[in-house]
Design a protein around this motif. Structure first.
Motif, PDB file in Angstrom:
ATOM      1  N   SER A 332     -11.040   1.465   8.899  1.00  0.00           N
ATOM      2  CA  SER A 332      -9.725   1.367   8.253  1.00  0.00           C
ATOM      3  C   SER A 332      -9.735   0.246   7.211  1.00  0.00           C
ATOM      4  O   SER A 332     -10.098  -0.880   7.539  1.00  0.00           O
ATOM      5  CB  SER A 332      -8.650   1.075   9.302  1.00  0.00           C
ATOM      6  OG  SER A 332      -7.437   0.710   8.684  1.00  0.00           O
ATOM      7  N   PRO A 333      -9.332   0.558   5.963  1.00  0.00           N
ATOM      8  CA  PRO A 333      -9.005   1.883   5.439  1.00  0.00           C
ATOM      9  C   PRO A 333     -10.219   2.817   5.474  1.00  0.00           C
ATOM     10  O   PRO A 333     -11.350   2.358   5.464  1.00  0.00           O
ATOM     11  CB  PRO A 333      -8.593   1.605   3.989  1.00  0.00           C
ATOM     12  CG  PRO A 333      -8.234   0.155   3.956  1.00  0.00           C
ATOM     13  CD  PRO A 333      -9.141  -0.499   4.945  1.00  0.00           C
ATOM     14  N   LYS A 382      -2.162   4.778  -1.987  1.00  0.00           N
ATOM     15  CA  LYS A 382      -1.527   5.076  -0.695  1.00  0.00           C
ATOM     16  C   LYS A 382      -2.559   5.280   0.405  1.00  0.00           C
ATOM     17  O   LYS A 382      -2.320   4.944   1.570  1.00  0.00           O
ATOM     18  CB  LYS A 382      -0.636   6.325  -0.823  1.00  0.00           C
ATOM     19  CG  LYS A 382       0.749   6.039  -1.361  1.00  0.00           C
ATOM     20  CD  LYS A 382       1.614   7.264  -1.379  1.00  0.00           C
ATOM     21  CE  LYS A 382       1.197   8.207  -2.479  1.00  0.00           C
ATOM     22  NZ  LYS A 382       2.211   9.268  -2.722  1.00  0.00           N
ATOM     23  N   ARG A 386      -3.945   2.085   3.286  1.00  0.00           N
ATOM     24  CA  ARG A 386      -3.551   2.371   4.665  1.00  0.00           C
ATOM     25  C   ARG A 386      -4.510   1.656   5.611  1.00  0.00           C
ATOM     26  O   ARG A 386      -5.707   1.910   5.609  1.00  0.00           O
ATOM     27  CB  ARG A 386      -3.599   3.871   4.943  1.00  0.00           C
ATOM     28  CG  ARG A 386      -3.240   4.236   6.392  1.00  0.00           C
ATOM     29  CD  ARG A 386      -3.457   5.716   6.632  1.00  0.00           C
ATOM     30  NE  ARG A 386      -2.999   6.135   7.957  1.00  0.00           N
ATOM     31  CZ  ARG A 386      -3.784   6.284   9.015  1.00  0.00           C
ATOM     32  NH1 ARG A 386      -5.077   6.050   8.932  1.00  0.00           N
ATOM     33  NH2 ARG A 386      -3.275   6.686  10.173  1.00  0.00           N
ATOM     34  N   PRO A 408      -5.729   9.785   7.473  1.00  0.00           N
ATOM     35  CA  PRO A 408      -4.503   9.567   6.700  1.00  0.00           C
ATOM     36  C   PRO A 408      -3.815  10.846   6.253  1.00  0.00           C
ATOM     37  O   PRO A 408      -2.581  10.924   6.262  1.00  0.00           O
ATOM     38  CB  PRO A 408      -4.973   8.729   5.504  1.00  0.00           C
ATOM     39  CG  PRO A 408      -6.442   8.867   5.465  1.00  0.00           C
ATOM     40  CD  PRO A 408      -6.885   9.112   6.871  1.00  0.00           C
ATOM     41  N   HIS A 412      -0.060  11.709   7.520  1.00  0.00           N
ATOM     42  CA  HIS A 412       0.997  11.929   6.535  1.00  0.00           C
ATOM     43  C   HIS A 412       1.654  13.292   6.699  1.00  0.00           C
ATOM     44  O   HIS A 412       2.884  13.419   6.677  1.00  0.00           O
ATOM     45  CB  HIS A 412       0.421  11.789   5.126  1.00  0.00           C
ATOM     46  CG  HIS A 412       1.451  11.805   4.041  1.00  0.00           C
ATOM     47  ND1 HIS A 412       1.909  12.975   3.471  1.00  0.00           N
ATOM     48  CD2 HIS A 412       2.121  10.801   3.419  1.00  0.00           C
ATOM     49  CE1 HIS A 412       2.813  12.682   2.544  1.00  0.00           C
ATOM     50  NE2 HIS A 412       2.959  11.379   2.496  1.00  0.00           N
ATOM     51  N   MET A 418       2.057   7.487   6.237  1.00  0.00           N
ATOM     52  CA  MET A 418       0.761   6.823   6.325  1.00  0.00           C
ATOM     53  C   MET A 418       0.746   5.766   7.430  1.00  0.00           C
ATOM     54  O   MET A 418      -0.316   5.415   7.943  1.00  0.00           O
ATOM     55  CB  MET A 418       0.407   6.158   4.995  1.00  0.00           C
ATOM     56  CG  MET A 418      -0.012   7.136   3.927  1.00  0.00           C
ATOM     57  SD  MET A 418      -1.609   7.871   4.357  1.00  0.00           S
ATOM     58  CE  MET A 418      -1.900   8.848   2.903  1.00  0.00           C
ATOM     59  N   THR A 419       1.893   5.246   7.768  1.00  0.00           N
ATOM     60  CA  THR A 419       1.961   4.210   8.806  1.00  0.00           C
ATOM     61  C   THR A 419       2.068   4.790  10.207  1.00  0.00           C
ATOM     62  O   THR A 419       2.337   4.072  11.166  1.00  0.00           O
ATOM     63  CB  THR A 419       3.154   3.281   8.539  1.00  0.00           C
ATOM     64  OG1 THR A 419       4.336   4.069   8.383  1.00  0.00           O
ATOM     65  CG2 THR A 419       2.924   2.459   7.277  1.00  0.00           C
TER      66      THR A 419
END
Length: 465
Positions: A332-333, A382, A386, A408, A412, A418-419
């Protein structure tokens, strides 16, 4: 036994408190993992010594002494990479209608192909970008991907021939158009070849992978596997669904018997609604996956020949040597937009192939904008920005840097932001715990490519505790 990995965390070194070495139950009879979640530093210690090892002794001292170095190393891995690969989609079309495909159906039915001239122009532009941003002694990678790239065979082969000295090429294909002349061309040019097959017999494999007419393609894929025997640069992807979970060990036996050097047992990515109906539950997927891994190990011990399950091997490497990992979905990312990006047949660029068909993640067009500019667009940022620290539940998870909270696109589309987490959280937890158990028992090398650590440097090795 105590071994150790490396760090992570944006914004500099981790906190100094040794209390951040916290226990993780890995389901082992005698050992437990101590993990610092911020740096991904870990050690395996006997359960009865865990409390002492958290605060004193060789493990605690090593953590204190090398923490900042590991933090910087992981910071580079997570936030300072430049793309070195592209998933190149030379066509939007596919001759199959697989149940879990992430590309929308209308694109696969009637989308456009790249012409030979356009494909060659694309490779020239990509070469210009990579030449400016990669070391001269490294070749960038182009993976012809899909939809079905063999539908654009003439253009694709022309590109491989013209740019063979400037890229490392791979092809991910459903194998239905992989005739003898295609295999001769691809193997003769050293192209990596990935095939897809979801079961050891047609009654299982053809449930999820079919032509538009409903006809299965099992025989075509098995024929290609048999003709590729002995070629080291091929692998088989098996997507795990509720249709084939009870048969994964049979699938491992099938691939091993045909001397496939590596496979991937992938979860169903849930970006598209149709795929979610096939996904299987977390615990069921984890149980079937681990059973298949254990079976692959039994076959290795019996025959001396490995079938490397590459996606699990990557989890092991993520623990043992994070910067040596080969896949970038479990960090991550993730690698989307950071270590690779995807090129659509019309020249549009996306952070990853999972986003093709989602206009919100279209960053621009290769023929109209510089790649450097596209990588900085909101569509790419975006994904690039993330990170697990911003995802509830992941932010406090001790193994978050061995998993990365994928995917992701899935998060989404399936969960709305994304969170949010993606799917299969429990599956990743079980994978990591199993990997730690193998390390504790000294069996991890049996699941890895021979020579996987060539070119790596051991930065920390601690004795038995």
């Amino acid at each position: 036994m105590t071994v150790q990995s490396h760090p992570s965390s944006k914004g500099g070194p981790a906190r100094a408190s040794l209390s951040s070495l916290l226990p993780v139950d890995i389901g082992h009879s005698s050992h437990i993992a101590l993990v610092d979640a911020e740096t991904a530093f870990w050690g395996l210690v006997r359960k009865d010594l865990a409390a002492t090892a958290q605060a004193e002794g060789e493990l605690a001292e090593t953590f204190r002494r090398k923490r900042d170095d590991f933090a910087r190393e992981m910071d580079v891995l997570r936030f300072h990479l430049k793309p070195s690969a592209v998933y190149f989609n030379p066509t939007e079309r596919c001759n199959l209608n697989c149940g879990y495909c992430y590309i929308p159906e209308d694109m696969r039915r009637s989308g456009e192909h790249m012409s030979k001239e356009t494909l060659l122009d694309s490779l020239e532009r990509l070469h210009g970008y990579f030449r400016a941003h990669m070391p001269q002694d490294r070749l960038p990678q182009v993976i012809f991907h899909g939809a079905e790239p063999m539908l654009a065979r003439e253009a694709m082969f022309a590109g491989i021939e013209a740019f063979g000295d400037r890229f490392r090429f791979g092809v991910q294909t459903n194998a239905t158009m992989l005739d003898d002349s295609a295999i001769t061309f691809l193997t003769g040019h050293g192209v990596g070849i990935g095939l897809s097959l979801d079961g050891p017999v047609p009654e299982i494999a053809d449930r999820t992978r079919r032509r538009w007419s409903g006809e299965g393609v099992y025989d075509a894929v098995v024929s290609a596997i048999d003709r590729l025997k002995g070629y080291p640069g091929f692998n088989v992807i098996c997507t795990m669904t509720e249709e084939n979970l009870p048969h994964l060990t049979d699938m491992v036996s099938f691939l091993h018997a045909r001397q496939v050097p590596a496979c991937m047992l992938n979860v169903t990515r849930c970006t598209q609604p149709r795929a979610r109906t096939l996904r299987g539950g977390d615990e069921e997927v984890a149980a079937a996956f681990l059973k298949a891994l254990r079976h692959s190990h039994a076959l290795y011990r019996e025959t001396g020949r490995k079938l490397v399950v590459a996606n699990f091997a990557n989890i092991l490497i993520a623990i043992l040597a994070p910067t040596a990992r080969r896949l970038m979905c479990d960090i991550s990312p993730c690698g989307g937009g950071r270590s690779f990006f995807a090129l659509a047949a019309n020249g549009d660029l996306f952070p990853c192939s999972e986003f093709i068909g989602l206009p919100e993640f279209n960053g621009g067009n290769l023929f109209r904008q510089p790649i450097e500019e596209i990588l900085e667009t909101p569509a790419f940022r975006k994904v690039i920005e993330r990170k697990v620290e911003d995802i509830a539940g992941c932010d406090s998870c001790l193994i978050r840097h061995f998993c990365g909270s994928p995917c992701p696109a899935e998060a989404h589309e399936m969960n709305g932001a994304m969170t949010e987490k993606g799917a299969f959280c429990k599956f990743y937890e079980e994978q990591v715990a199993f990997a730690f158990r193998l390390i504790a028992d000294g069996l991890h090398e049996d699941f890895l490519w021979d020579g996987w650590d060539a070119g790596t440097e051991a930065t920390c090795a601690i004795g038995t505790v």
